[in-house]
Design an enzyme around this catalytic site. Structure first.
Site, PDB file in Angstrom:
ATOM      1  N   CYS A 184      19.761   1.949  16.592  1.00 50.85           N
ATOM      2  CA  CYS A 184      20.504   2.401  17.780  1.00 50.85           C
ATOM      3  C   CYS A 184      21.085   1.222  18.544  1.00 50.85           C
ATOM      4  O   CYS A 184      22.269   1.196  18.863  1.00 50.85           O
ATOM      5  CB  CYS A 184      19.581   3.223  18.676  1.00 50.85           C
ATOM      6  N   HIS A 201      34.329  22.871  40.363  1.00 50.89           N
ATOM      7  CA  HIS A 201      35.710  22.879  39.868  1.00 50.89           C
ATOM      8  C   HIS A 201      36.332  21.529  40.160  1.00 50.89           C
ATOM      9  O   HIS A 201      36.074  20.961  41.221  1.00 50.89           O
ATOM     10  CB  HIS A 201      36.484  23.986  40.595  1.00 50.89           C
TER      11      HIS A 201
HETATM   12  C1  LIG Z   1      26.683   3.975  12.936  1.00 48.82           C
HETATM   13  C2  LIG Z   1      25.599   4.821  13.541  1.00 48.82           C
HETATM   14  C3  LIG Z   1      25.842   5.508  14.711  1.00 48.82           C
HETATM   15  C4  LIG Z   1      24.860   6.292  15.282  1.00 48.82           C
HETATM   16  N1  LIG Z   1      25.144   6.961  16.429  1.00 48.82           N
HETATM   17  C5  LIG Z   1      24.205   7.730  16.999  1.00 48.82           C
HETATM   18  C6  LIG Z   1      24.475   8.399  18.222  1.00 48.82           C
HETATM   19  O1  LIG Z   1      25.558   8.309  18.775  1.00 48.82           O
HETATM   20  N2  LIG Z   1      23.491   9.126  18.773  1.00 48.82           N
HETATM   21  C7  LIG Z   1      22.263   9.248  18.185  1.00 48.82           C
HETATM   22  O2  LIG Z   1      21.397   9.921  18.731  1.00 48.82           O
HETATM   23  N3  LIG Z   1      21.978   8.625  17.029  1.00 48.82           N
HETATM   24  C8  LIG Z   1      22.916   7.875  16.420  1.00 48.82           C
HETATM   25  N4  LIG Z   1      22.626   7.207  15.259  1.00 48.82           N
HETATM   26  C9  LIG Z   1      21.271   7.349  14.669  1.00 48.82           C
HETATM   27  C10 LIG Z   1      20.294   6.461  15.442  1.00 48.82           C
HETATM   28  O3  LIG Z   1      20.754   5.140  15.458  1.00 48.82           O
HETATM   29  C11 LIG Z   1      18.885   6.541  14.848  1.00 48.82           C
HETATM   30  O4  LIG Z   1      18.559   7.889  14.673  1.00 48.82           O
HETATM   31  C12 LIG Z   1      17.928   5.877  15.833  1.00 48.82           C
HETATM   32  O5  LIG Z   1      18.164   4.496  15.845  1.00 48.82           O
HETATM   33  C13 LIG Z   1      16.467   6.186  15.599  1.00 48.82           C
HETATM   34  O6  LIG Z   1      15.948   5.345  14.680  1.00 48.82           O
HETATM   35  P1  LIG Z   1      14.393   5.089  14.499  1.00 48.82           P
HETATM   36  O7  LIG Z   1      13.670   5.007  15.786  1.00 48.82           O
HETATM   37  O8  LIG Z   1      13.911   6.052  13.518  1.00 48.82           O
HETATM   38  O9  LIG Z   1      14.377   3.672  13.788  1.00 48.82           O
HETATM   39  P2  LIG Z   1      15.441   2.511  13.744  1.00 48.82           P
HETATM   40  O10 LIG Z   1      16.182   2.407  15.016  1.00 48.82           O
HETATM   41  O11 LIG Z   1      16.224   2.627  12.503  1.00 48.82           O
HETATM   42  O12 LIG Z   1      14.493   1.238  13.663  1.00 48.82           O
HETATM   43  C14 LIG Z   1      13.647   1.001  12.587  1.00 48.82           C
HETATM   44  C15 LIG Z   1      13.228  -0.439  12.634  1.00 48.82           C
HETATM   45  O13 LIG Z   1      12.194  -0.665  11.694  1.00 48.82           O
HETATM   46  C16 LIG Z   1      12.360  -1.954  11.127  1.00 48.82           C
HETATM   47  N5  LIG Z   1      11.635  -1.967   9.858  1.00 48.82           N
HETATM   48  C17 LIG Z   1      11.862  -1.184   8.758  1.00 48.82           C
HETATM   49  N6  LIG Z   1      10.946  -1.448   7.800  1.00 48.82           N
HETATM   50  C18 LIG Z   1      10.137  -2.404   8.291  1.00 48.82           C
HETATM   51  C19 LIG Z   1       8.996  -3.095   7.762  1.00 48.82           C
HETATM   52  N7  LIG Z   1       8.503  -2.815   6.555  1.00 48.82           N
HETATM   53  N8  LIG Z   1       8.427  -4.023   8.544  1.00 48.82           N
HETATM   54  C20 LIG Z   1       8.897  -4.312   9.780  1.00 48.82           C
HETATM   55  N9  LIG Z   1       9.953  -3.692  10.321  1.00 48.82           N
HETATM   56  C21 LIG Z   1      10.567  -2.744   9.591  1.00 48.82           C
HETATM   57  C22 LIG Z   1      13.874  -2.073  10.980  1.00 48.82           C
HETATM   58  O14 LIG Z   1      14.284  -3.421  10.902  1.00 48.82           O
HETATM   59  C23 LIG Z   1      14.366  -1.397  12.254  1.00 48.82           C
HETATM   60  O15 LIG Z   1      14.567  -2.323  13.295  1.00 48.82           O
HETATM   61  C24 LIG Z   1      23.581   6.396  14.666  1.00 48.82           C
HETATM   62  C25 LIG Z   1      23.322   5.689  13.492  1.00 48.82           C
HETATM   63  C26 LIG Z   1      24.311   4.912  12.931  1.00 48.82           C
HETATM   64  C27 LIG Z   1      24.017   4.163  11.665  1.00 48.82           C
END
Ligand SMILES: Cc1cc2nc3c(=O)[nH]c(=O)nc-3n(C[C@H](O)[C@H](O)[C@H](O)COP(=O)(O)OP(=O)(O)OC[C@H]3O[C@@H](n4cnc5c(N)ncnc54)[C@H](O)[C@@H]3O)c2cc1C
Length: 479
Positions: free
Chosen positions: A42, A441
């Site tokens: 995010c 409005h």
């Molecule tokens: C281009 C794009 C636009 C988006 N726009 C929106 C939006 O407008 N609104 C919305 O609600 N959602 C949006 N999303 C989706 C949103 O970004 C994700 O749903 C949100 O970030 C939730 O992610 P999360 O908490 O599951 O994990 P993430 O935010 O993906 O974080 C996971 C973290 O775990 C770390 N990690 C992974 N494996 C390991 C490991 N083995 N050891 C240590 N660290 C690790 C990664 O490096 C990462 O930093 C978008 C996604 C993308 C790609």
């Protein structure tokens, strides 16, 4: 440094850090392991940077079209892509810094940089350290999928992550994938000034939406000069930097699409490969998502999975809600469940799409007696005043329970106005509560009670009455 913790968090996405902080505030010894950057997708390559870029793209679009509002720009409008990227980078860096300052100030929380891998159900290895946790929380998110199309792995290609590093304008951006992420980038780069072609395998864009939404969004995009090719199977990719070719078959005919850059946006897959889940006995489903119960406990009772990796959301707000569900149950003596959540999300094209609850297709399939109210944006005063009348409002109601089943607002402020509707759904009250509400409005929301005052049976309608897309499409967008 201690190697034994009350709670270990893997991944600093949109739920882990908040739950880690709550645990640390209780005096628990907490480890938060992140291999890349605080804030996860995010903050670093998802919502925040894309919406920052969407804002720049809209500014360019408004400037190019200023005459529509009676405003004269004395010369051509130029987009400084390096400045656009610098603005995005600054906003991302500030968000990341705020997280770092906050988490770094929690005395019992240790931030650990590195990739975590299970050794056994209570132990994770990070570099040369082995950490033991009484409870373990996985918030490792998802990553872009690159499909096995012949030649694709041999050519320079962009994903939603690497496109964030672009500081120049692609002459012609080919977007492989006509769903939420691909469409936001397609419109944004078209507005920055690129030629853009979207290639979608299905016969329409954003197939999770009702067909009329796909049609209307396609009309909005093509109205701005984006080429949309649906029903297209990419068969091979070739070329080199600045000169790429996608071979495809569409409608039985072969075609080559040539462009300078290729964005692969065909979907996301859970980030679990590095975790070595088998060592901990954590089960995954057929698509690789970690399976959980309704309180996000995995197949191992002391391990939880939150956010995209559990396949139960896919958004920042669902990941954050996962934190709230687990915090309520573990720390606050509550009894919250993920299944209590009502689906809600936005597609941040311009105008945006705001969605909550069921689509008309889902409502029909549910076997309920469904009522529908709808109104084109051409009949919304706010949209007329803004001169942006593409889209429509649609609300679905259960004829027997009188409860709202879902809504779709494609149009200006649709991403905000949708919340009036979801709040009524959460309140679990009949639609008449919203029908009788007085809204200010002139707003988009002021028409929601009116729409609810004109409900008709959904049965028999092939698609909800609407109008307005052609209006915007005919205005076009200068290159
Ligand atoms: C281009 C794009 C636009 C988006 N726009 C929106 C939006 O407008 N609104 C919305 O609600 N959602 C949006 N999303 C989706 C949103 O970004 C994700 O749903 C949100 O970030 C939730 O992610 P999360 O908490 O599951 O994990 P993430 O935010 O993906 O974080 C996971 C973290 O775990 C770390 N990690 C992974 N494996 C390991 C490991 N083995 N050891 C240590 N660290 C690790 C990664 O490096 C990462 O930093 C978008 C996604 C993308 C790609």
């Amino acid at each position: 440094m201690p190697h034994t913790f009350d709670a270990i968090f893997v991944g600093a996405g949109q739920s882990g850090p908040f739950l880690a902080a709550r645990c640390a505030e209780r005096g628990q010894r907490v480890a938060l392991i992140e291999k890349r950057a605080l804030g996860g997708t995010c903050v670093n390559d998802g919502c925040i940077p894309t919406k920052t870029l969407v804002a720049s793209a809209r500014a360019a679009w408004v400037a190019r079209n200023a005459a529509r509002w009676g405003v004269t720009i004395g010369g051509p409008v130029a987009v400084d892509m390096a400045a656009v990227k610098a603005r995005k980078d600054a906003i991302v860096a500030e968000s990341r810094q705020n997280l770092s300052t906050w988490l770094g100030g929690l005395p019992t929380l240790e931030l650990i940089e590195g990739k975590a891998t299970f050794v056994d159900a209570h132990t994770l290895r990070v570099g040369d350290r082995e950490l033991t946790g009484a409870r373990i929380f996985l918030n490792t998110g998802a990553r872009p999928v690159v499909p096995p199309i012949p030649g694709l792995s041999d050519v320079p290609r962009l994903t939603s992550e690497s496109i964030m590093d672009l500081d120049h304008l692609p002459a012609h951006l080919i977007v492989l994938g006509g769903s939420y992420i691909g469409l936001e980038f397609a419109q944004m780069y078209r507005r920055f000034g690129s030629a853009v072609t979207v290639i979608e395998r299905a016969d329409r864009l954003i197939t999770r939406e009702d067909p009329y939404v796909s049609t209307d969004v396609a009309a909005i995009l093509t109205g701005e000069g984006i080429e949309v090719v649906c029903g297209a199977e990419a068969t091979s990719v070739s070329g080199g930097a600045g000169d790429l070719r996608v071979e495809l078959t569409a409608g039985g005919a072969k075609r080559t699409i040539a462009g300078s850059h290729l964005l692969v946006a065909i979907g996301r897959a859970p980030s679990t490969a590095e975790l070595n889940l088998a060592a901990a006995g954590v089960a995954v489903d057929a698509r690789g998502y970690i399976t959980t119960d309704d309180k996000l406990v995995t197949s191992v009772p002391h391990i939880w999975a939150l956010g995209d990796v559990n396949g139960r959301g896919g958004f920042t707000h669902t990941s954050y809600d996962d934190f709230q569900v687990v915090a309520a149950n573990l720390l606050d003596g509550g009894d919250r469940r993920v299944s209590e959540r009502i689906p809600i999300y936005g597609l941040y094209t311009d105008p945006p799409l705001g969605r909550c609850g069921m689509t008309a297709t889902e409502a029909r399939a549910s076997g309920r007696r469904v009522l529908i109210g709808s109104r084109p944006m051409t009949r919304v005063g706010r949209a007329r005043e803004r001169g942006e009348m593409a889209g429509s409002i649609q609300i679905l109601v259960d004829a027997d329970t009188r409860q709202i089943l879902g809504a779709t607002i494609l149009g200006i402020e649709g991403d905000e106005a949708i919340h009036s509707i979801v709040d009524i759904m959460y309140a679990d009250v009949p639609y008449t509560v919203l029908e009788r509400a007085v809204h200010a409005h002139p707003t988009v929301s002021e028409l929601l009670p009116t729409v609810l005052g004109s409900l008709k049976p959904l049965e028999g309608l092939t698609e909800p009455p609407r109008r307005g897309v052609g209006f915007l499409a005919s205005q076009g967008t200068p290159r």
